[in-house]
Design an enzyme around this catalytic site. Sequence first.
Site, mmCIF file in Angstrom:
data_model
loop_
_atom_site.group_PDB
_atom_site.id
_atom_site.type_symbol
_atom_site.label_atom_id
_atom_site.label_comp_id
_atom_site.label_asym_id
_atom_site.label_seq_id
_atom_site.Cartn_x
_atom_site.Cartn_y
_atom_site.Cartn_z
ATOM 1 N N THR A 107 0.877 -1.172 0.000
ATOM 2 C CA THR A 107 0.000 0.000 0.000
ATOM 3 C C THR A 107 0.908 1.214 0.000
ATOM 4 O OG1 THR A 107 -1.874 -1.033 1.165
ATOM 5 C CG2 THR A 107 -1.622 1.306 1.514
ATOM 6 N N ARG A 138 -13.492 -7.919 -3.263
ATOM 7 C CA ARG A 138 -12.953 -7.697 -1.920
ATOM 8 C C ARG A 138 -12.531 -6.230 -1.761
ATOM 9 N NH1 ARG A 138 -7.794 -5.843 0.331
ATOM 10 N NH2 ARG A 138 -7.537 -6.804 2.362
ATOM 11 N N GLY A 170 -10.540 -3.672 0.962
ATOM 12 C CA GLY A 170 -9.690 -3.696 2.150
ATOM 13 C C GLY A 170 -9.922 -2.505 3.048
ATOM 14 N N ASP A 171 -8.950 -2.253 3.899
ATOM 15 C CA ASP A 171 -9.063 -1.166 4.878
ATOM 16 C C ASP A 171 -8.727 0.197 4.277
ATOM 17 O OD1 ASP A 171 -6.386 -2.283 4.585
ATOM 18 O OD2 ASP A 171 -5.767 -0.807 6.084
ATOM 19 N N THR A 179 -0.887 0.213 6.701
ATOM 20 C CA THR A 179 -0.597 -0.800 5.679
ATOM 21 C C THR A 179 -0.448 -2.151 6.336
ATOM 22 O OG1 THR A 179 1.035 -1.666 4.120
ATOM 23 C CG2 THR A 179 1.857 -0.132 5.781
ATOM 24 N N GLY A 180 -1.082 -3.144 5.757
ATOM 25 C CA GLY A 180 -1.018 -4.489 6.325
ATOM 26 C C GLY A 180 -2.261 -5.261 5.937
ATOM 27 N N GLY A 198 -5.576 -5.979 5.578
ATOM 28 C CA GLY A 198 -6.688 -5.064 5.746
ATOM 29 C C GLY A 198 -7.837 -5.577 6.592
HETATM 30 N N1 ASP Z 1 -3.986 -2.897 3.605
HETATM 31 C C1 ASP Z 1 -3.965 -3.358 2.249
HETATM 32 C C2 ASP Z 1 -5.221 -4.156 1.988
HETATM 33 O O1 ASP Z 1 -5.558 -4.990 2.805
HETATM 34 C C3 ASP Z 1 -2.782 -4.202 1.918
HETATM 35 C C4 ASP Z 1 -1.462 -3.719 2.493
HETATM 36 O O2 ASP Z 1 -1.371 -2.628 3.014
HETATM 37 O O3 ASP Z 1 -0.482 -4.446 2.412
HETATM 38 O O4 ASP Z 1 -5.824 -3.990 0.973
#
Ligand code: ASP
Length: 309
Positions: free
Chosen positions: A177, A205, A207-208, A228-229, A231
């Site tokens: 992200t 889908r 995400g966050d 970031t991570g 989601g």
């Molecule tokens: N947060 C992002 C998502 O879940 C992915 C990421 O940040 O690595 O879409």
Amino acid sequence: MAREPTGARGCVLAIHGGAGVIARTALSSSMEARFRAGLERALRAGHAVLAAGGPALDAVVAAVEVMEDSPIFNAGRGACYNADGRHELDASIMDGATLRAGGVAGVSRIRNPVAAARAVMEKSPHVLLAGAGAERFARASGVAMAPRGYFGTRKRRAALERGRRGRPLGDDDAHGTVGAVAVDTAGHLAAATSTGGITGKLPGRIGDSPIVGAGTYADDAACAVSGTGMGEFYMRACLAYDVAARMRYRRESLDRAADQALGRMAALGGAGGLVAIDRRGRVVAPFNTEGMYRGWITRGGRATVAIYR
Ligand code: ASP
């Protein structure tokens, strides 16, 4: 958990290029140089806005657009593919002065999803638009569209194919992200986040990253946050809002609030990181992954970028 010592003071902008980093042992020096240069370009773009007295909102858009335009980050050009081999991009933005916010989800024709998120915030009565409706709105609002194929890269296609064959994906192939948080000379905060999501995600889908309070939050009374991570965990933990809420309700420092919020999310099983800034220009960038592409820049223009702990 890796945490930036609060050496990061007197900052005006902090960014991340995702917690999905290439394993340290696999990162070539030329790739490392590309990531560092990409982060620094984004920092300079945001800093130029702020140094000219521009608003934090403009600065976070400028920084995020640089990373969306770069094929090495999982956002805009270079975004990962969903299970159907298509791109579905998410982005959001928030203004800490007014708590206005905007986001787009599941879009595949908007060149800079963060620009569309801003248009939703400023030109529609809504906060979040998805799919074809978001694209129609963006086009009508004058946001640049991208030709088919613009987002694709060989690296992300190869990652999808590897996943389809059931082979394990490294963090950098699986997700990523980009995001930015800023404080301007008037003391106003802003945050923005943009992503391609997760490689091989189910079509539809979300995400966050486009969700206010999960991947993005900004409130002048507390801080600006971009996450970031994984989601799904950020959404369940209301991660970005949790950082701000801890500061407002519990009077926690930025440092502690970010750590505690991330720790709570990690306790659910989530992995990732965040960048956050407060009105005094204090920056934190904690993460619980191997690394997080990240950087910050002081009012005077001193830039720092980092990848691992
Ligand atoms: N947060 C992002 C998502 O879940 C992915 C990421 O940040 O690595 O879409």
